[in-house]
Design an enzyme around this catalytic site. Structure first.
Site, PDB file in Angstrom:
ATOM      1  N   CYS A 128       1.641  -1.889 -12.804  1.00 58.00           N
ATOM      2  CA  CYS A 128       2.035  -0.604 -12.692  1.00 58.00           C
ATOM      3  C   CYS A 128       1.546   0.364 -13.975  1.00 58.00           C
ATOM      4  O   CYS A 128       0.789   1.305 -13.661  1.00 58.00           O
ATOM      5  CB  CYS A 128       3.466  -0.587 -13.026  1.00 58.00           C
ATOM      6  SG  CYS A 128       4.519  -1.414 -11.181  1.00 58.00           S
TER       7      CYS A 128
HETATM    8  N1  LIG Z   1       4.688  -5.981  -9.591  1.00 55.16           N
HETATM    9  C1  LIG Z   1       5.644  -4.926 -10.165  1.00 55.16           C
HETATM   10  O1  LIG Z   1       6.317  -5.251 -11.051  1.00 55.16           O
HETATM   11  C2  LIG Z   1       5.664  -3.689  -9.401  1.00 55.16           C
HETATM   12  C3  LIG Z   1       6.831  -2.852  -9.874  1.00 55.16           C
HETATM   13  C4  LIG Z   1       7.002  -1.761  -9.232  1.00 55.16           C
HETATM   14  C5  LIG Z   1       6.211  -1.221  -8.284  1.00 55.16           C
HETATM   15  N2  LIG Z   1       5.011  -2.029  -7.905  1.00 55.16           N
HETATM   16  C6  LIG Z   1       4.187  -1.588  -6.792  1.00 55.16           C
HETATM   17  O2  LIG Z   1       4.549  -2.256  -5.596  1.00 55.16           O
HETATM   18  C7  LIG Z   1       3.198  -2.375  -4.828  1.00 55.16           C
HETATM   19  C8  LIG Z   1       3.058  -3.906  -4.559  1.00 55.16           C
HETATM   20  O3  LIG Z   1       2.919  -4.727  -6.091  1.00 55.16           O
HETATM   21  P1  LIG Z   1       3.157  -6.194  -5.998  1.00 55.16           P
HETATM   22  O4  LIG Z   1       3.206  -6.365  -7.306  1.00 55.16           O
HETATM   23  O5  LIG Z   1       4.236  -6.473  -5.046  1.00 55.16           O
HETATM   24  O6  LIG Z   1       1.863  -6.599  -5.469  1.00 55.16           O
HETATM   25  P2  LIG Z   1       1.508  -8.160  -4.832  1.00 55.16           P
HETATM   26  O7  LIG Z   1      -0.155  -8.278  -4.933  1.00 55.16           O
HETATM   27  O8  LIG Z   1       2.267  -9.078  -5.552  1.00 55.16           O
HETATM   28  O9  LIG Z   1       1.931  -8.361  -3.161  1.00 55.16           O
HETATM   29  C9  LIG Z   1       1.050  -7.366  -2.330  1.00 55.16           C
HETATM   30  C10 LIG Z   1       1.174  -8.267  -1.059  1.00 55.16           C
HETATM   31  O10 LIG Z   1       0.677  -7.648  -0.058  1.00 55.16           O
HETATM   32  C11 LIG Z   1       0.102  -8.526   0.713  1.00 55.16           C
HETATM   33  N3  LIG Z   1      -0.753  -7.599   1.801  1.00 55.16           N
HETATM   34  C12 LIG Z   1      -1.879  -6.826   1.606  1.00 55.16           C
HETATM   35  N4  LIG Z   1      -2.051  -6.042   2.610  1.00 55.16           N
HETATM   36  C13 LIG Z   1      -1.387  -6.309   3.512  1.00 55.16           C
HETATM   37  C14 LIG Z   1      -1.277  -6.153   5.054  1.00 55.16           C
HETATM   38  N5  LIG Z   1      -1.831  -5.199   5.521  1.00 55.16           N
HETATM   39  N6  LIG Z   1      -0.477  -6.921   5.732  1.00 55.16           N
HETATM   40  C15 LIG Z   1       0.265  -7.878   5.246  1.00 55.16           C
HETATM   41  N7  LIG Z   1       0.373  -8.038   3.900  1.00 55.16           N
HETATM   42  C16 LIG Z   1      -0.471  -7.387   3.124  1.00 55.16           C
HETATM   43  C17 LIG Z   1      -0.778  -9.352  -0.202  1.00 55.16           C
HETATM   44  O11 LIG Z   1      -1.091 -10.472   0.549  1.00 55.16           O
HETATM   45  C18 LIG Z   1       0.400  -9.432  -1.252  1.00 55.16           C
HETATM   46  O12 LIG Z   1       0.620 -10.620  -1.179  1.00 55.16           O
HETATM   47  C19 LIG Z   1       1.983  -1.654  -5.385  1.00 55.16           C
HETATM   48  O13 LIG Z   1       2.037  -0.334  -5.300  1.00 55.16           O
HETATM   49  C20 LIG Z   1       2.640  -1.880  -7.139  1.00 55.16           C
HETATM   50  O14 LIG Z   1       2.073  -0.818  -7.880  1.00 55.16           O
HETATM   51  C21 LIG Z   1       4.873  -3.225  -8.455  1.00 55.16           C
END
Ligand SMILES: NC(=O)c1ccc[n+]([C@@H]2O[C@H](COP(=O)([O-])OP(=O)(O)OC[C@H]3O[C@@H](n4cnc5c(N)ncnc54)[C@H](O)[C@@H]3O)[C@@H](O)[C@H]2O)c1
Length: 427
Positions: free
Chosen positions: A261
């Site tokens: 983030c």
């Molecule tokens: N990690 C954090 O602490 C956090 C906190 C707030 C917001 N965010 C935001 O949330 C979003 C996700 O982050 P995250 O950390 O969970 O990412 P992540 O990489 O842990 O998880 C994303 C998942 O999406 C899957 N994916 C991608 N494309 C796909 C599709 N078309 N169909 C099905 N699955 C698909 C991937 O395989 C992966 O498992 C980002 O925008 C991030 O900025 C993350």
């Protein structure tokens, strides 16, 4: 029935929260390894607790949870929430490939009455300008036939005092009916839902939250370099200032920014700001200062070794903590990775220990091919320098303080322990 697309750090706890609230849930991920693990009751995100997935599969609730990699299953859901990654491209530009692909996937089976929500962090306008066109392709009209909203994820992995249920949820639809639908959905799973005027307000609010953190962390990181040069302890200064009950919030310095983030999201806004011809100087400056932190830590380490007649070249260095913050296993953008790569380039022999990260894996810019080494009093004494990069609560700091020959502390751990002596250097 609620479907969550993307079962990572954000999607998996969200899916579980909806399940706990009584909804039937479908988890869709295009990574077959994740789907296989979930079907077997395994939780690949350690900080959420080993039993979380097993509990969702156990009777009598087992029938309410399905993990799949087949997007056609989305047709069954009443609400679809997309939590896919929003990374940066090589020139710090937003990479919305995942958002576009997931919108296209959802659009293929979209039917009357469905609600779609985007949770990924992104620039204002993404929901309306990028998601909406992919969904309206099949003749369905938003606000009448289906509904579309943005609700930013505020997950803070590893945090114990707040959970998905207790972190207030912002919700902004692309129209008033979409907002009302999304509020109704979240209200059952989250204690406090805060409707806002539009999807754009919700998108911008998320970026404000993260830019606020990035700028304030940069401020204390810069003050750290200034005060250290003056022989003043930044940690004591922050503690002193934090005694003011209003008008000040404590932020702490560190070896640099990590995670998905804070190092990434601010650039989504600076990129979009160019479209309206506005500069984003705070964002750029904070990025510049925070990105310079690993080099500052290297310099402090080089000076400390120099005092002992040693150089980084040929030194044996142990980095404590590979994850970017305590008590989780997430190494994305972690400054520890950057530090290890730089120490190696300079000719040091580097090991790392992280109780949450047994081995490194290939990443976008680095493939360190390392395994976490065991920690013992004898082993610690074999390193010329022990660098505290992440303050995991599992560490036995007293043992480390006693047996390391030189400690470079980027997290203020040793001073909290009451240790201040010639072998401890703050960085
Ligand atoms: N990690 C954090 O602490 C956090 C906190 C707030 C917001 N965010 C935001 O949330 C979003 C996700 O982050 P995250 O950390 O969970 O990412 P992540 O990489 O842990 O998880 C994303 C998942 O999406 C899957 N994916 C991608 N494309 C796909 C599709 N078309 N169909 C099905 N699955 C698909 C991937 O395989 C992966 O498992 C980002 O925008 C991030 O900025 C993350």
């Amino acid at each position: 029935m609620v479907a969550v697309v993307g079962l990572g750090y954000v999607g998996l706890p969200l899916l579980s929260a909806f399940h706990r609230a009584g909804y039937a849930v479908i988890g869709l991920d295009n990574d077959p390894k994740k789907v296989k693990a979930l079907r077997a009751g395994e939780n690949y995100l350690e900080h959420l607790g080993r039993d979380m997935v097993r509990r969702m599969l156990a009777p009598p609730d087992g029938g309410r949870f399905e993990a799949t990699d087949d997007p056609r299953r989305l047709a069954r859901a009443d609400a679809i929430i997309s939590c896919v990654p929003t990374p940066l491209g090589p020139h710090l530009e937003p990479d919305l490939t995942f958002v576009r692909n997931s919108a296209e996937q959802i659009g293929r089976t979209l039917r009357r009455g469905q609600l779609v929500v985007l949770e990924s962090s992104t620039y204002p306008g993404t929901t309306r300008q990028v998601m909406l066109p992919q969904l309206e392709g099949r003749g369905l009209k938003c606000g009448r036939d289906f509904f579309l909203a943005y609700s930013p994820e505020r997950e803070d992995p590893g945090r114990k005092d707040y959970s998905t249920e207790t972190i207030p949820k912002l919700v902004g639809g692309v129209d008033a009916r979409s907002t009302r639908m999304a509020v109704a959905l979240y209200r059952r799973a989250v204690r406090k839902v805060v409707p806002v005027a539009s999807a754009e307000v919700a998108e911008a609010a998320k970026l404000l939250e993260n830019i606020y953190r990035s700028v304030n962390i940069a401020l204390v990181n810069e003050l750290k370099t200034v005060l250290t040069a003056m022989g003043i302890d930044i940690w004591e200064v922050i503690d002193a200032a934090a005694s003011k009950p209003f008008g000040f919030q404590a932020f702490y310095p560190g070896p640099g920014l990590g995670g998905h983030c804070i190092p990434i999201d601010p650039y989504y806004l600076s990129w979009k700001a160019r479209e309206v011809g506005q500069p984003t100087r705070f964002i750029e400056l904070a990025g510049e200062i925070n990105h310079a932190m690993p080099n500052y830590v290297i310099e402090r380490t080089a000076l400390a070794l120099n005092e002992r007649g040693q150089t980084i070249k040929g030194a044996k260095i142990l980095v404590l903590g590979l994850a970017y913050k305590p008590d989780i296993s997430d190494v994305r953008e972690s400054p520890s990775i950057e530090l290890i790569a730089k120490f190696r380039e300079l000719g040091a022999a580097v090991d790392y220990n992280d109780p949450h990260v047994p081995a490194t894996h290939k990443m976008r810019r680095h493939d360190l091919k390392m395994k976490s080494v065991a920690l013992s009093a004898k082993k610690l004494g074999g390193y010329d320098c022990v660098l505290i990069a992440t303050h995991h609560s599992k560490y036995d700091w007293k043992m480390i303080a006693e047996h390391a020959k030189l400690i470079v502390d980027t997290r203020g751990v040793m001073r909290r322990l009451g240790r201040k002596n010639g072998k401890i250097v703050q960085a």
